[in-house]
Design a protein around this motif. Sequence first.
Motif, PDB file in Angstrom:
ATOM      1  N   LEU A   1      -6.812  -7.890   9.825  1.00  0.00           N
ATOM      2  CA  LEU A   1      -7.444  -6.789  10.535  1.00  0.00           C
ATOM      3  C   LEU A   1      -8.238  -7.257  11.752  1.00  0.00           C
ATOM      4  N   ALA A   2      -8.414  -8.572  11.897  1.00  0.00           N
ATOM      5  CA  ALA A   2      -9.209  -9.100  13.012  1.00  0.00           C
ATOM      6  C   ALA A   2      -8.633  -8.602  14.330  1.00  0.00           C
ATOM      7  N   GLY A   3      -9.482  -8.031  15.163  1.00  0.00           N
ATOM      8  CA  GLY A   3      -9.049  -7.506  16.439  1.00  0.00           C
ATOM      9  C   GLY A   3      -8.433  -6.120  16.367  1.00  0.00           C
ATOM     10  N   LYS A   4      -8.213  -5.597  15.158  1.00  0.00           N
ATOM     11  CA  LYS A   4      -7.605  -4.280  14.988  1.00  0.00           C
ATOM     12  C   LYS A   4      -8.582  -3.286  14.376  1.00  0.00           C
ATOM     13  N   SER A   5      -9.552  -3.796  13.635  1.00  0.00           N
ATOM     14  CA  SER A   5     -10.536  -2.952  12.981  1.00  0.00           C
ATOM     15  C   SER A   5     -11.837  -3.720  12.848  1.00  0.00           C
ATOM     16  N   SER A   6     -12.941  -3.016  12.928  1.00  0.00           N
ATOM     17  CA  SER A   6     -14.240  -3.675  12.805  1.00  0.00           C
ATOM     18  C   SER A   6     -14.728  -3.724  11.361  1.00  0.00           C
ATOM     19  N   ILE A   7     -13.992  -3.149  10.426  1.00  0.00           N
ATOM     20  CA  ILE A   7     -14.475  -3.104   9.049  1.00  0.00           C
ATOM     21  C   ILE A   7     -14.385  -4.445   8.334  1.00  0.00           C
ATOM     22  N   ALA A   8     -13.408  -5.271   8.690  1.00  0.00           N
ATOM     23  CA  ALA A   8     -13.218  -6.560   8.023  1.00  0.00           C
ATOM     24  C   ALA A   8     -12.190  -7.378   8.796  1.00  0.00           C
ATOM     25  N   ASP A   9     -12.067  -8.658   8.425  1.00  0.00           N
ATOM     26  CA  ASP A   9     -11.057  -9.520   9.030  1.00  0.00           C
ATOM     27  C   ASP A   9      -9.725  -9.458   8.287  1.00  0.00           C
ATOM     28  N   HIS A  10      -9.799  -9.166   6.978  1.00  0.00           N
ATOM     29  CA  HIS A  10      -8.592  -9.113   6.143  1.00  0.00           C
ATOM     30  C   HIS A  10      -8.715  -7.980   5.142  1.00  0.00           C
ATOM     31  N   MET A  11      -7.579  -7.387   4.818  1.00  0.00           N
ATOM     32  CA  MET A  11      -7.483  -6.458   3.703  1.00  0.00           C
ATOM     33  C   MET A  11      -6.461  -7.030   2.744  1.00  0.00           C
ATOM     34  N   VAL A  12      -6.844  -7.156   1.494  1.00  0.00           N
ATOM     35  CA  VAL A  12      -5.940  -7.680   0.476  1.00  0.00           C
ATOM     36  C   VAL A  12      -5.677  -6.560  -0.518  1.00  0.00           C
ATOM     37  N   ILE A  13      -4.398  -6.347  -0.798  1.00  0.00           N
ATOM     38  CA  ILE A  13      -3.978  -5.300  -1.732  1.00  0.00           C
ATOM     39  C   ILE A  13      -3.159  -5.969  -2.831  1.00  0.00           C
ATOM     40  N   ALA A  14      -3.482  -5.644  -4.075  1.00  0.00           N
ATOM     41  CA  ALA A  14      -2.754  -6.231  -5.203  1.00  0.00           C
ATOM     42  C   ALA A  14      -2.730  -5.237  -6.359  1.00  0.00           C
ATOM     43  N   SER A  15      -1.839  -5.483  -7.292  1.00  0.00           N
ATOM     44  CA  SER A  15      -1.723  -4.631  -8.468  1.00  0.00           C
ATOM     45  C   SER A  15      -1.972  -5.433  -9.732  1.00  0.00           C
ATOM     46  N   GLY A  16      -2.435  -4.711 -10.739  1.00  0.00           N
ATOM     47  CA  GLY A  16      -2.530  -5.246 -12.092  1.00  0.00           C
ATOM     48  C   GLY A  16      -1.613  -4.418 -12.968  1.00  0.00           C
ATOM     49  N   ARG A  17      -1.211  -4.958 -14.077  1.00  0.00           N
ATOM     50  CA  ARG A  17      -0.251  -4.256 -14.941  1.00  0.00           C
ATOM     51  C   ARG A  17      -0.890  -3.128 -15.741  1.00  0.00           C
ATOM     52  N   SER A  18      -2.212  -3.141 -15.855  1.00  0.00           N
ATOM     53  CA  SER A  18      -2.928  -2.129 -16.644  1.00  0.00           C
ATOM     54  C   SER A  18      -4.337  -1.969 -16.096  1.00  0.00           C
ATOM     55  N   THR A  19      -5.010  -0.908 -16.539  1.00  0.00           N
ATOM     56  CA  THR A  19      -6.398  -0.721 -16.108  1.00  0.00           C
ATOM     57  C   THR A  19      -7.266  -1.890 -16.585  1.00  0.00           C
ATOM     58  N   ARG A  20      -6.955  -2.415 -17.731  1.00  0.00           N
ATOM     59  CA  ARG A  20      -7.723  -3.546 -18.260  1.00  0.00           C
ATOM     60  C   ARG A  20      -7.590  -4.777 -17.365  1.00  0.00           C
ATOM     61  N   GLN A  21      -6.371  -5.069 -16.905  1.00  0.00           N
ATOM     62  CA  GLN A  21      -6.163  -6.211 -16.024  1.00  0.00           C
ATOM     63  C   GLN A  21      -6.834  -5.978 -14.668  1.00  0.00           C
TER      64      GLN A  21
END
Length: 110
Positions: free
Chosen positions: A22-42
């Motif tokens: 996100l650097a240079g594209k948004s002032s909120i952060a330098d990186h956005m990381v998106i990931a999934s877990g197999r369950s709410t517990r994980q």
Amino acid sequence: MHALVLASLDDDQAVETVSIPLAGKSSIADHMVIASGRSTRQVASMAAKLAEKIKAKFGQTPRIEGLPTADWVLIDAGDVIVHLFRPEVRSFYNLERMWSFGETPDAASA
């Protein structure tokens, strides 16, 4: 911070981890990381462990939203914003598409 986030998610067997610069594209952060877990517990476990690691390494406690239900947990670690989802919720919101700025997001390699 970014490397710590990716390593922590990899250690906790996150699924389909994607990092969007996100650097240079948004002032909120330098990186956005998106990931999934197999369950709410994980998802909840990954979020809690990541918050602990950030506090231990950087001395700051990240803001966390959504932990009680753990369908979608947002972790604001300053320079890095982390979204942890259950797969169904992730596909519904499709943040990768919204934040890719017309580019293909970088898949974090394990």
